[in-house]
Design a protein around this motif. Structure first.
Motif, PDB file in Angstrom:
ATOM      1  N   THR A  24     -24.334   3.290 -20.363  1.00 63.51           N
ATOM      2  CA  THR A  24     -24.300   2.218 -21.362  1.00 63.51           C
ATOM      3  C   THR A  24     -24.728   0.874 -20.784  1.00 63.51           C
ATOM      4  OG1 THR A  24     -22.015   1.764 -20.853  1.00 63.51           O
ATOM      5  CG2 THR A  24     -22.433   3.296 -22.655  1.00 63.51           C
ATOM      6  N   SER A  25     -25.476   0.895 -19.680  1.00 64.55           N
ATOM      7  CA  SER A  25     -25.812  -0.383 -19.043  1.00 64.55           C
ATOM      8  C   SER A  25     -27.254  -0.802 -19.301  1.00 64.55           C
ATOM      9  CB  SER A  25     -25.550  -0.296 -17.542  1.00 64.55           C
ATOM     10  OG  SER A  25     -26.224   0.800 -16.995  1.00 64.55           O
ATOM     11  N   LYS A  26     -27.904  -0.195 -20.292  1.00 59.51           N
ATOM     12  CA  LYS A  26     -29.312  -0.566 -20.510  1.00 59.51           C
ATOM     13  C   LYS A  26     -29.423  -1.950 -21.136  1.00 59.51           C
ATOM     14  CE  LYS A  26     -31.769   3.762 -20.439  1.00 59.51           C
ATOM     15  NZ  LYS A  26     -31.251   4.937 -21.108  1.00 59.51           N
ATOM     16  N   LYS A  27     -28.435  -2.325 -21.959  1.00 58.53           N
ATOM     17  CA  LYS A  27     -28.484  -3.653 -22.583  1.00 58.53           C
ATOM     18  C   LYS A  27     -27.135  -4.344 -22.417  1.00 58.53           C
ATOM     19  CE  LYS A  27     -31.163  -4.442 -26.166  1.00 58.53           C
ATOM     20  NZ  LYS A  27     -31.493  -4.480 -27.602  1.00 58.53           N
ATOM     21  N   VAL A  28     -27.176  -5.660 -22.279  1.00 57.33           N
ATOM     22  CA  VAL A  28     -25.948  -6.405 -22.050  1.00 57.33           C
ATOM     23  C   VAL A  28     -25.008  -6.297 -23.262  1.00 57.33           C
ATOM     24  CG1 VAL A  28     -25.011  -8.703 -21.670  1.00 57.33           C
ATOM     25  CG2 VAL A  28     -27.039  -7.995 -20.435  1.00 57.33           C
ATOM     26  N   GLU A  29     -25.578  -6.260 -24.484  1.00 63.00           N
ATOM     27  CA  GLU A  29     -24.725  -6.238 -25.681  1.00 63.00           C
ATOM     28  C   GLU A  29     -23.864  -4.981 -25.739  1.00 63.00           C
ATOM     29  OE1 GLU A  29     -27.882  -7.409 -25.880  1.00 63.00           O
ATOM     30  OE2 GLU A  29     -27.210  -9.473 -26.217  1.00 63.00           O
ATOM     31  N   THR A  30     -24.503  -3.807 -25.570  1.00 63.04           N
ATOM     32  CA  THR A  30     -23.724  -2.575 -25.642  1.00 63.04           C
ATOM     33  C   THR A  30     -22.701  -2.511 -24.527  1.00 63.04           C
ATOM     34  OG1 THR A  30     -25.656  -1.603 -24.598  1.00 63.04           O
ATOM     35  CG2 THR A  30     -25.223  -0.955 -26.868  1.00 63.04           C
ATOM     36  N   SER A  31     -23.094  -2.980 -23.346  1.00 62.11           N
ATOM     37  CA  SER A  31     -22.168  -2.850 -22.232  1.00 62.11           C
ATOM     38  C   SER A  31     -20.966  -3.771 -22.418  1.00 62.11           C
ATOM     39  CB  SER A  31     -22.871  -3.133 -20.909  1.00 62.11           C
ATOM     40  OG  SER A  31     -23.507  -4.358 -20.942  1.00 62.11           O
ATOM     41  N   SER A  32     -21.141  -4.911 -23.108  1.00 64.90           N
ATOM     42  CA  SER A  32     -19.973  -5.780 -23.285  1.00 64.90           C
ATOM     43  C   SER A  32     -18.955  -5.132 -24.226  1.00 64.90           C
ATOM     44  CB  SER A  32     -20.393  -7.164 -23.784  1.00 64.90           C
ATOM     45  OG  SER A  32     -21.191  -7.047 -24.923  1.00 64.90           O
ATOM     46  N   GLY A  33     -19.436  -4.383 -25.237  1.00 62.13           N
ATOM     47  CA  GLY A  33     -18.500  -3.658 -26.110  1.00 62.13           C
ATOM     48  C   GLY A  33     -17.699  -2.640 -25.332  1.00 62.13           C
ATOM     49  N   LEU A  34     -18.399  -1.875 -24.498  1.00 54.58           N
ATOM     50  CA  LEU A  34     -17.715  -0.846 -23.721  1.00 54.58           C
ATOM     51  C   LEU A  34     -16.763  -1.481 -22.712  1.00 54.58           C
ATOM     52  CD1 LEU A  34     -17.794   2.308 -23.186  1.00 54.58           C
ATOM     53  CD2 LEU A  34     -18.883   1.627 -21.070  1.00 54.58           C
ATOM     54  N   ALA A  35     -17.184  -2.608 -22.116  1.00 57.37           N
ATOM     55  CA  ALA A  35     -16.337  -3.274 -21.125  1.00 57.37           C
ATOM     56  C   ALA A  35     -15.006  -3.676 -21.748  1.00 57.37           C
ATOM     57  CB  ALA A  35     -17.058  -4.502 -20.577  1.00 57.37           C
ATOM     58  N   LEU A  36     -15.087  -4.243 -22.948  1.00 55.56           N
ATOM     59  CA  LEU A  36     -13.882  -4.685 -23.649  1.00 55.56           C
ATOM     60  C   LEU A  36     -12.962  -3.490 -23.941  1.00 55.56           C
ATOM     61  CD1 LEU A  36     -13.152  -7.498 -24.681  1.00 55.56           C
ATOM     62  CD2 LEU A  36     -13.859  -6.759 -26.957  1.00 55.56           C
ATOM     63  N   ALA A  37     -13.545  -2.440 -24.507  1.00 55.33           N
ATOM     64  CA  ALA A  37     -12.750  -1.270 -24.875  1.00 55.33           C
ATOM     65  C   ALA A  37     -12.115  -0.625 -23.649  1.00 55.33           C
ATOM     66  CB  ALA A  37     -13.632  -0.261 -25.610  1.00 55.33           C
TER      67      ALA A  37
ATOM     68  N   PRO B  57     -10.408  -4.126 -38.988  1.00 53.06           N
ATOM     69  CA  PRO B  57     -11.720  -3.492 -39.118  1.00 53.06           C
ATOM     70  C   PRO B  57     -12.772  -4.152 -38.226  1.00 53.06           C
ATOM     71  CG  PRO B  57     -10.788  -3.968 -41.276  1.00 53.06           C
ATOM     72  CD  PRO B  57      -9.916  -4.638 -40.279  1.00 53.06           C
ATOM     73  N   LEU B  58     -12.628  -5.482 -38.008  1.00 51.81           N
ATOM     74  CA  LEU B  58     -13.612  -6.180 -37.195  1.00 51.81           C
ATOM     75  C   LEU B  58     -13.593  -5.659 -35.754  1.00 51.81           C
ATOM     76  CD1 LEU B  58     -15.675  -8.534 -37.245  1.00 51.81           C
ATOM     77  CD2 LEU B  58     -13.867  -9.935 -36.242  1.00 51.81           C
ATOM     78  N   LEU B  59     -12.378  -5.615 -35.180  1.00 51.53           N
ATOM     79  CA  LEU B  59     -12.241  -5.119 -33.812  1.00 51.53           C
ATOM     80  C   LEU B  59     -12.715  -3.675 -33.730  1.00 51.53           C
ATOM     81  CD1 LEU B  59     -11.210  -5.931 -31.002  1.00 51.53           C
ATOM     82  CD2 LEU B  59      -9.034  -4.887 -31.591  1.00 51.53           C
ATOM     83  N   TYR B  60     -12.404  -2.908 -34.781  1.00 51.27           N
ATOM     84  CA  TYR B  60     -12.816  -1.508 -34.798  1.00 51.27           C
ATOM     85  C   TYR B  60     -14.332  -1.396 -34.728  1.00 51.27           C
ATOM     86  CZ  TYR B  60     -13.294   3.349 -36.169  1.00 51.27           C
ATOM     87  OH  TYR B  60     -13.607   4.678 -36.184  1.00 51.27           O
ATOM     88  N   GLN B  61     -14.996  -2.339 -35.443  1.00 47.15           N
ATOM     89  CA  GLN B  61     -16.456  -2.307 -35.423  1.00 47.15           C
ATOM     90  C   GLN B  61     -16.990  -2.636 -34.034  1.00 47.15           C
ATOM     91  OE1 GLN B  61     -18.046  -4.838 -38.442  1.00 47.15           O
ATOM     92  NE2 GLN B  61     -19.107  -3.149 -39.437  1.00 47.15           N
ATOM     93  N   VAL B  62     -16.325  -3.583 -33.359  1.00 45.12           N
ATOM     94  CA  VAL B  62     -16.790  -3.975 -32.021  1.00 45.12           C
ATOM     95  C   VAL B  62     -16.585  -2.832 -31.028  1.00 45.12           C
ATOM     96  CG1 VAL B  62     -16.463  -5.579 -30.115  1.00 45.12           C
ATOM     97  CG2 VAL B  62     -16.347  -6.411 -32.460  1.00 45.12           C
ATOM     98  N   LEU B  63     -15.360  -2.295 -31.000  1.00 48.69           N
ATOM     99  CA  LEU B  63     -15.060  -1.226 -30.040  1.00 48.69           C
ATOM    100  C   LEU B  63     -15.694   0.087 -30.488  1.00 48.69           C
ATOM    101  CD1 LEU B  63     -11.333  -1.986 -29.238  1.00 48.69           C
ATOM    102  CD2 LEU B  63     -13.377  -2.807 -28.115  1.00 48.69           C
ATOM    103  N   GLY B  64     -15.682   0.291 -31.826  1.00 49.81           N
ATOM    104  CA  GLY B  64     -16.394   1.401 -32.454  1.00 49.81           C
ATOM    105  C   GLY B  64     -16.318   2.726 -31.733  1.00 49.81           C
ATOM    106  N   ILE B  65     -17.503   3.310 -31.492  1.00 50.86           N
ATOM    107  CA  ILE B  65     -17.564   4.653 -30.924  1.00 50.86           C
ATOM    108  C   ILE B  65     -17.106   4.692 -29.486  1.00 50.86           C
ATOM    109  CG2 ILE B  65     -19.396   5.557 -32.391  1.00 50.86           C
ATOM    110  CD1 ILE B  65     -21.290   4.747 -30.005  1.00 50.86           C
ATOM    111  N   TYR B  66     -16.958   3.523 -28.864  1.00 45.89           N
ATOM    112  CA  TYR B  66     -16.649   3.539 -27.435  1.00 45.89           C
ATOM    113  C   TYR B  66     -15.232   4.015 -27.174  1.00 45.89           C
ATOM    114  CZ  TYR B  66     -20.916   0.883 -27.087  1.00 45.89           C
ATOM    115  OH  TYR B  66     -22.203   0.489 -27.172  1.00 45.89           O
ATOM    116  N   LEU B  67     -14.321   3.703 -28.085  1.00 43.59           N
ATOM    117  CA  LEU B  67     -12.916   4.045 -27.845  1.00 43.59           C
ATOM    118  C   LEU B  67     -12.730   5.527 -27.551  1.00 43.59           C
ATOM    119  CD1 LEU B  67     -10.630   1.912 -30.132  1.00 43.59           C
ATOM    120  CD2 LEU B  67     -10.577   2.150 -27.659  1.00 43.59           C
ATOM    121  N   PRO B  68     -13.122   6.458 -28.457  1.00 42.81           N
ATOM    122  CA  PRO B  68     -12.926   7.872 -28.143  1.00 42.81           C
ATOM    123  C   PRO B  68     -13.715   8.326 -26.920  1.00 42.81           C
ATOM    124  CG  PRO B  68     -14.185   7.603 -30.161  1.00 42.81           C
ATOM    125  CD  PRO B  68     -13.659   6.269 -29.805  1.00 42.81           C
TER     126      PRO B  68
END
Lengths: 191, 325
Positions: free
Chosen positions: A31-44, A97-108
């Motif tokens: 998940t490190s190809k783009k900074v945006e996706t990686s920040s979501g995963l980092a948070l989760a 729902p907002l936080l859910y959208q940010v963390l989204g698929i990364y949580l599971p």
């Protein structure tokens, strides 16, 4: 106070779970190809690591140790981690729902990440107290986030580099991660 | 006001990669001369082995990629080899500089597509690979002493010596009285540092390098040293000691200023330099290695793209900073 700092510094830099202990490499590479996706995963990941470090510590001290079930530790931890993450995902979905959208698929996704089980087991091995376990969890999460975001920054730059054909994509990313790991060895002996 | 007016067309010198590299190599000459005088011909041998290995590796990679080998004419492989060689102990066995040159160019530069694309400083990648793989050979420095005497003695560098003695519970004021330490070590390293400083000032005057990174490195290292030296001068060395020992001057002016792997914005470069200086001091004082310069450069190389992202330059004529990309 200095103990708290030492544990945090140790988990973030000196014993960085990704670059020094080589745990959690799949999301690190994936998940490190783009900074945006990686920040979501980092948070989760930071969120889950802190939570599971605390929960597994409680289960280990108050259930497994009391009933003499230490030999079931690994499997119990896996089940507990999966359960906690699913539960959190449902709660987040209903309440925010907002936080859910940010963390989204990364949580599971994080459920199957070896870094989560790694932190829980290392806490047991070092017979950490409740506070130490929580701090190690936070530190592991912060360390993971730090190197993931920096790595994503590097990879965005690599995307335009004239990399030899046989090294394009994953190979050059692995080489880069290797050099990062060499650099982090410089922190050895700090804490 | 009587100024000479020069009419157009104005011819300007186009800075070429080759020109820049040659000028940096030229600026290294006083440092090379002083090192050779103090440490003997091993310095020149290191340079020979390192540069040959670096250039040959580049030729080999170019052949494998089916490209022209003439790119070595830009001199960047030569400079990488030279910088690495000057960071190695002068008595090193021949395979040490050879392996270093190979790793520096292959792993530090050509894997990423050659000059202009490397995210890490190639010479420092080579150095760290060697330091981690052969720690004993990499820390055996001869004591600096004038002229090529036959009875060269291998001993710890000033940084190493201070470090080991401090862990024995001695204080700095005691250590400084050690025989050989004050005389040989400090004065020798002072000369080396002054020679590199002279070369660095020449590069600054020629505007081959900007002032941000060297100033940042020296400031970062000096401030950290000043604070802790002020608090406890028996356990922490003075800023002057840090500036004139190890790789400080060579690193501040020649290594950290690599334009490719450093940050590219002016404020980013200042922060980059400060980070390198502070991290070097931290690793020297609290870490497990005697000199932390190579690690500090690599760590800040990791941070460089992120620094660039958060220190955008003002777009000319608009008066405000652009949105983050």
């Amino acid at each position: 106070m200095s103990d708290v700092l030492l544990i945090l510094l140790g988990a973030v830099l000196v014993h960085n779970f990704v670059l020094v202990q080589f745990l959690g490499l799949c999301p690190f590479m994936g998940t490190s190809k783009k900074v945006e996706t990686s920040s979501g995963l980092a948070l989760a990941t930071t969120f889950v690591l802190t939570l599971t470090a605390v929960v597994t510590h409680v289960i280990d001290t108050w259930v497994l140790a009391i009933f003499g079930l230490e030999y079931l530790r690994t499997i119990v931890f896996i089940v507990v981690i999966a359960g906690v993450v699913q539960f959190v995902e449902m709660v987040v979905q209903k309440t925010s729902p907002l936080l859910y959208q940010v963390l989204g698929i990364y949580l599971p996704l994080i459920t199957t990440n070896c870094i989560v089980l790694g932190v829980a087991l290392i806490n047991v091995r070092q017979s950490s107290t409740f506070l130490e376990s929580a701090l190690t969890g936070i530190g592991a999460g912060l360390g993971f986030s730090l190197v993931l975001l920096l790595f994503a920054g590097l990879r965005e730059r690599l995307a335009v580099a004239d990399v030899p054909e046989s090294f394009q994509g994953a190979p050059v990313a692995l080489v880069t991660a290797g050099v990062m790991s060499l650099a982090f060895l410089g922190f050895a002996g700090l804490a | 006001m009587n100024r000479d007016l020069i009419s157009s067309p104005h011819l300007r010198v186009q800075p070429s990669v080759r020109g820049v590299m040659l000028r940096v190599l030229g600026a290294l000459l006083p440092g090379i001369a002083v090192c050779t005088g103090l440490f003997g011909p091993g310095v020149l041998l290191n340079l020979l082995w390192c540069i040959s290995a670096a250039v040959l590796t580049e030729v080999l990679v170019m052949a494998l990629r089916g490209r022209s080998w003439r790119v070595i004419g830009d001199g960047s492989a030569v400079l990488t080899g030279a910088l690495l060689a000057l960071a190695l102990p002068p008595d090193a066995p021949w395979w040490l500089p050879v392996l270093g040159g190979l790793f520096a160019v292959a792993l530090g530069k050509q894997v990423y597509g050659g000059i202009g694309f490397n995210p890490f400083n190639p010479a420092m990648v080579g150095y760290v690979v060697l330091l981690i793989s052969f720690p004993v050979a990499m820390t055996a420095w001869p004591a600096p002493h004038l002229a090529w005497a036959a009875d060269a003695v291998s001993q710890a560098t000033a940084l190493d010596h201070v470090r080991t003695e401090l862990t024995q519970g001695r204080t700095l004021s005691e250590i400084q009285l050690d025989p050989g330490f004050a005389g040989h070590q400090l004065r020798g390293w002072l000369w080396v540092s002054l020679a590199y400083l002279a070369g660095g000032l020449f590069l600054l005057q020629q505007r081959t390098i900007g002032w941000q990174i060297p100033l940042g490195v020296l400031l970062g290292m000096g401030l950290m040293a000043l604070i802790f030296w002020g608090v406890d001068s028996d356990r922490y060395a003075s800023p002057l000691f840090h500036w004139t020992s190890g790789a400080a001057m060579l690193g501040a002016f020649f290594i950290a200023t690599d334009p490719v792997s450093a940050s590219t914005t002016p404020r980013g470069r200042l922060l980059f330099g400060l980070g390198v200086g502070a991290l070097t001091w931290i690793i020297r004082s609290w870490g497990g290695y005697p000199d932390g310069f190579a690690f500090a450069v690599l760590l800040m190389n990791i941070l460089a793209p992120t620094l660039d992202r958060y220190t955008p330059t003002r777009v000319y004529g608009t008066g405000r900073r652009p949105e983050r990309p």
